[in-house]
Design an enzyme around this catalytic site. Structure first.
Site, PDB file in Angstrom:
ATOM      1  N   ASP A  14       0.835  -1.207   0.000  1.00  0.00           N
ATOM      2  CA  ASP A  14       0.000   0.000   0.000  1.00  0.00           C
ATOM      3  C   ASP A  14       0.874   1.262   0.000  1.00  0.00           C
ATOM      4  O   ASP A  14       1.770   1.400   0.836  1.00  0.00           O
ATOM      5  CB  ASP A  14      -0.915   0.021   1.236  1.00  0.00           C
ATOM      6  CG  ASP A  14      -2.008  -1.049   1.177  1.00  0.00           C
ATOM      7  OD1 ASP A  14      -2.173  -1.683   0.113  1.00  0.00           O
ATOM      8  OD2 ASP A  14      -2.687  -1.237   2.203  1.00  0.00           O
ATOM      9  N   GLY A  40      -3.342  -5.409   1.114  1.00  0.00           N
ATOM     10  CA  GLY A  40      -3.992  -6.436   0.285  1.00  0.00           C
ATOM     11  C   GLY A  40      -5.069  -7.098   1.130  1.00  0.00           C
ATOM     12  O   GLY A  40      -4.799  -7.493   2.261  1.00  0.00           O
ATOM     13  N   LYS A  41      -6.265  -7.200   0.573  1.00  0.00           N
ATOM     14  CA  LYS A  41      -7.383  -7.685   1.403  1.00  0.00           C
ATOM     15  C   LYS A  41      -7.114  -9.086   1.961  1.00  0.00           C
ATOM     16  O   LYS A  41      -7.436  -9.369   3.123  1.00  0.00           O
ATOM     17  CB  LYS A  41      -8.686  -7.663   0.606  1.00  0.00           C
ATOM     18  CG  LYS A  41      -9.123  -6.241   0.279  1.00  0.00           C
ATOM     19  CD  LYS A  41     -10.465  -6.182  -0.374  1.00  0.00           C
ATOM     20  CE  LYS A  41     -10.741  -4.794  -0.949  1.00  0.00           C
ATOM     21  NZ  LYS A  41     -10.667  -3.712   0.041  1.00  0.00           N
ATOM     22  N   GLY A  42      -6.522  -9.955   1.152  1.00  0.00           N
ATOM     23  CA  GLY A  42      -6.239 -11.301   1.650  1.00  0.00           C
ATOM     24  C   GLY A  42      -5.189 -11.267   2.745  1.00  0.00           C
ATOM     25  O   GLY A  42      -5.387 -11.813   3.844  1.00  0.00           O
ATOM     26  N   ALA A  43      -4.072 -10.621   2.459  1.00  0.00           N
ATOM     27  CA  ALA A  43      -2.974 -10.579   3.434  1.00  0.00           C
ATOM     28  C   ALA A  43      -3.395  -9.861   4.716  1.00  0.00           C
ATOM     29  O   ALA A  43      -2.976 -10.247   5.816  1.00  0.00           O
ATOM     30  CB  ALA A  43      -1.772  -9.887   2.804  1.00  0.00           C
ATOM     31  N   ASN A  44      -4.242  -8.846   4.586  1.00  0.00           N
ATOM     32  CA  ASN A  44      -4.720  -8.151   5.799  1.00  0.00           C
ATOM     33  C   ASN A  44      -5.535  -9.107   6.676  1.00  0.00           C
ATOM     34  O   ASN A  44      -5.416  -9.092   7.905  1.00  0.00           O
ATOM     35  CB  ASN A  44      -5.597  -6.950   5.434  1.00  0.00           C
ATOM     36  CG  ASN A  44      -4.834  -5.871   4.689  1.00  0.00           C
ATOM     37  OD1 ASN A  44      -3.601  -5.859   4.699  1.00  0.00           O
ATOM     38  ND2 ASN A  44      -5.550  -4.973   4.039  1.00  0.00           N
ATOM     39  N   GLU A 149     -10.055  -9.830  -4.812  1.00  0.00           N
ATOM     40  CA  GLU A 149      -8.910  -9.234  -5.504  1.00  0.00           C
ATOM     41  C   GLU A 149      -8.110 -10.307  -6.252  1.00  0.00           C
ATOM     42  O   GLU A 149      -7.046 -10.020  -6.786  1.00  0.00           O
ATOM     43  CB  GLU A 149      -8.012  -8.464  -4.519  1.00  0.00           C
ATOM     44  CG  GLU A 149      -8.657  -7.164  -4.077  1.00  0.00           C
ATOM     45  CD  GLU A 149      -7.804  -6.337  -3.141  1.00  0.00           C
ATOM     46  OE1 GLU A 149      -6.905  -6.879  -2.484  1.00  0.00           O
ATOM     47  OE2 GLU A 149      -8.069  -5.127  -3.056  1.00  0.00           O
ATOM     48  N   ASN A 193     -20.509  -5.180   2.693  1.00  0.00           N
ATOM     49  CA  ASN A 193     -20.918  -3.903   3.280  1.00  0.00           C
ATOM     50  C   ASN A 193     -22.137  -3.434   2.484  1.00  0.00           C
ATOM     51  O   ASN A 193     -22.620  -4.134   1.590  1.00  0.00           O
ATOM     52  CB  ASN A 193     -19.762  -2.886   3.288  1.00  0.00           C
ATOM     53  CG  ASN A 193     -19.309  -2.501   1.886  1.00  0.00           C
ATOM     54  OD1 ASN A 193     -20.031  -2.685   0.906  1.00  0.00           O
ATOM     55  ND2 ASN A 193     -18.106  -1.974   1.780  1.00  0.00           N
ATOM     56  N   ALA A 260      -8.778  -1.350   5.892  1.00  0.00           N
ATOM     57  CA  ALA A 260      -8.659  -2.741   6.379  1.00  0.00           C
ATOM     58  C   ALA A 260      -9.535  -3.048   7.594  1.00  0.00           C
ATOM     59  O   ALA A 260      -9.420  -4.130   8.163  1.00  0.00           O
ATOM     60  CB  ALA A 260      -7.207  -3.117   6.673  1.00  0.00           C
ATOM     61  N   ALA A 261     -10.434  -2.137   7.964  1.00  0.00           N
ATOM     62  CA  ALA A 261     -11.335  -2.442   9.092  1.00  0.00           C
ATOM     63  C   ALA A 261     -12.201  -3.656   8.741  1.00  0.00           C
ATOM     64  O   ALA A 261     -12.414  -4.542   9.573  1.00  0.00           O
ATOM     65  CB  ALA A 261     -12.208  -1.243   9.415  1.00  0.00           C
ATOM     66  N   GLY A 262     -12.677  -3.720   7.494  1.00  0.00           N
ATOM     67  CA  GLY A 262     -13.492  -4.856   7.057  1.00  0.00           C
ATOM     68  C   GLY A 262     -12.679  -6.147   7.039  1.00  0.00           C
ATOM     69  O   GLY A 262     -13.190  -7.226   7.363  1.00  0.00           O
ATOM     70  N   ASP A 263     -11.410  -6.047   6.664  1.00  0.00           N
ATOM     71  CA  ASP A 263     -10.547  -7.238   6.645  1.00  0.00           C
ATOM     72  C   ASP A 263     -10.338  -7.750   8.069  1.00  0.00           C
ATOM     73  O   ASP A 263     -10.381  -8.957   8.326  1.00  0.00           O
ATOM     74  CB  ASP A 263      -9.181  -6.897   6.020  1.00  0.00           C
ATOM     75  CG  ASP A 263      -9.317  -6.302   4.625  1.00  0.00           C
ATOM     76  OD1 ASP A 263     -10.283  -6.664   3.926  1.00  0.00           O
ATOM     77  OD2 ASP A 263      -8.464  -5.474   4.241  1.00  0.00           O
TER      78      ASP A 263
HETATM   79  O1  RIB Z   1      -9.075  -3.535   2.426  1.00  0.00           O
HETATM   80  C1  RIB Z   1      -7.965  -2.688   2.393  1.00  0.00           C
HETATM   81  C2  RIB Z   1      -7.013  -3.109   1.301  1.00  0.00           C
HETATM   82  O2  RIB Z   1      -7.607  -2.901   0.063  1.00  0.00           O
HETATM   83  C3  RIB Z   1      -5.721  -2.333   1.267  1.00  0.00           C
HETATM   84  O3  RIB Z   1      -4.734  -2.859   2.112  1.00  0.00           O
HETATM   85  C4  RIB Z   1      -5.356  -2.350  -0.209  1.00  0.00           C
HETATM   86  O4  RIB Z   1      -4.225  -3.118  -0.496  1.00  0.00           O
HETATM   87  C5  RIB Z   1      -6.596  -2.879  -0.927  1.00  0.00           C
HETATM   88  O5  RIB Z   1      -6.412  -4.174  -1.320  1.00  0.00           O
END
Ligand code: RIB
Length: 317
Positions: A14, A40-44, A149, A193, A260-263
């Site tokens: 990011d 990244g949504k997966g990595a988060n 993603e 959401n 990343a709150a949703g992640d």
């Molecule tokens: O959900 C947040 C993420 O969305 C960020 O970290 C960004 O990389 C996008 O994938």
């Protein structure tokens, strides 16, 4: 009892700028800070789950693994290290030559809201055939966590493999896109959401409150998923599924950065359900983890530890 969570999806570096107000088309703004933050949504989701895991399930601690693709560049290495530092098994994160690691350009405004542009890079080299390589892990997993993603046919292949191998699936339908019934019927829990829920239903985007949630969640559930958790940001969340219907109010906090709150919410929900928490307690735990995350800057930098979430909840009993 299965005590593992497998997250399959994106890893992005990011590029984060903070600005007073988010730019409008054609506008040039001067920002105040710039940071490179693992995302990244997966990595988060994997990072947050790794930080939150640790309680015993039948004597075993919950284990978290990540599957995805990065480029053969320093960003890929940094993203993999960030996950390993959170206790995530990164053996199924593979490097792909000749392509850059996924990246996201993020602007964060003073109110904590953001805009995000994602460049998928190596994330789009995560292919349907790779689902076959993950069958052994899926056989051991309580949950498979997915987002959008990665290529849609990869998501569908992973959902099918998970169903065949007995792992439950949680899909975060973000970034928002229309999804077919065949894919949706392979999902155990979908967590849209309000924007994503409207898109899934072919309705115009609208701001929703908890009063709208039951009708909306039931309508999404009728598309195929076994359960729906509607994420309504600072209004909280609403569950409709085999465990009945439950509302969980959000915790009031001062938002610094909603990235990343949703992640974090999804990761916490999966950890709580893997540990055997009942749905209402799991929703409360997920709301708490998301609330702590919005008080801090960045994606993986904002994911709270288990001790932080437990302490947050202890004073709000
Ligand atoms: O959900 C947040 C993420 O969305 C960020 O970290 C960004 O990389 C996008 O994938």
């Amino acid at each position: 009892m299965r005590a593992s969570i497998l997250v399959a999806g994106s890893l992005n570096m990011d590029f984060v700028a903070t600005v007073a107000t988010l730019p409008t088309p054609g506008q040039t703004l001067t920002g105040s800070t710039f940071d490179l933050i693992p995302g990244g949504k997966g990595a988060n989701q994997a990072c947050a789950a790794g930080k939150l895991a640790g309680s015993a399930v039948g004597g075993d601690a919950v284990r978290v693994a990540m599957a995805g693709r990065v480029g053969d560049d320093p960003f890929g290495e940094r993203l993999t290290r960030s996950l390993a530092a959170a206790g995530v098994d990164v053996e199924a994160v593979e490097r792909v030559g000749g392509v850059s690691t996924g990246a996201a350009m993020i602007n964060v405004g003073a109110d904590g809201q953001n805009t995000i542009v994602v460049i998928p890079g190596a994330n789009h080299r995560f292919l349907p055939a790779h689902a076959e390589d993950l069958r052994g892990r899926l056989r051991d997993s309580a949950w498979l966590l997915l987002q959008l993603e990665s290529p849609l046919d990869t998501v569908q292949a992973l959902l099918r493999a998970a169903r065949q191998e007995g792992a439950r699936t949680m899909l975060d339908p973000a970034p928002a896109q229309p999804l077919g019934r065949e894919l949706l019927s392979l999902v155990d829990v979908i967590t849209p959401n309000e924007t994503e829920a409207c898109l899934l239903l072919g309705r115009a985007a609208a701001r929703l409150g908890l009063a709208d949630a039951p009708e909306m969640a039931r309508a999404v559930r009728a598309l195929g998923p076994r359960a729906v958790v509607l994420k309504l940001g600072d209004a909280g969340c609403f569950y409709s599924g085999p465990e009945g219907e439950h509302t969980a109010a959000a915790f009031a906090v001062t938002a610094v950065d909603a990235t990343a709150a949703g992640d974090t919410f999804n990761a916490a929900l999966a950890v709580a359900l893997t540990e055997g928490m009942a749905v209402p307690a799991a929703l409360r735990f997920a709301n708490a983890a998301a609330a702590v995350s919005v008080t801090r800057k960045g994606a993986q930098t904002s994911a709270p530890s288990r001790a932080e979430v437990d302490a947050f909840l202890a004073v709000r009993a």
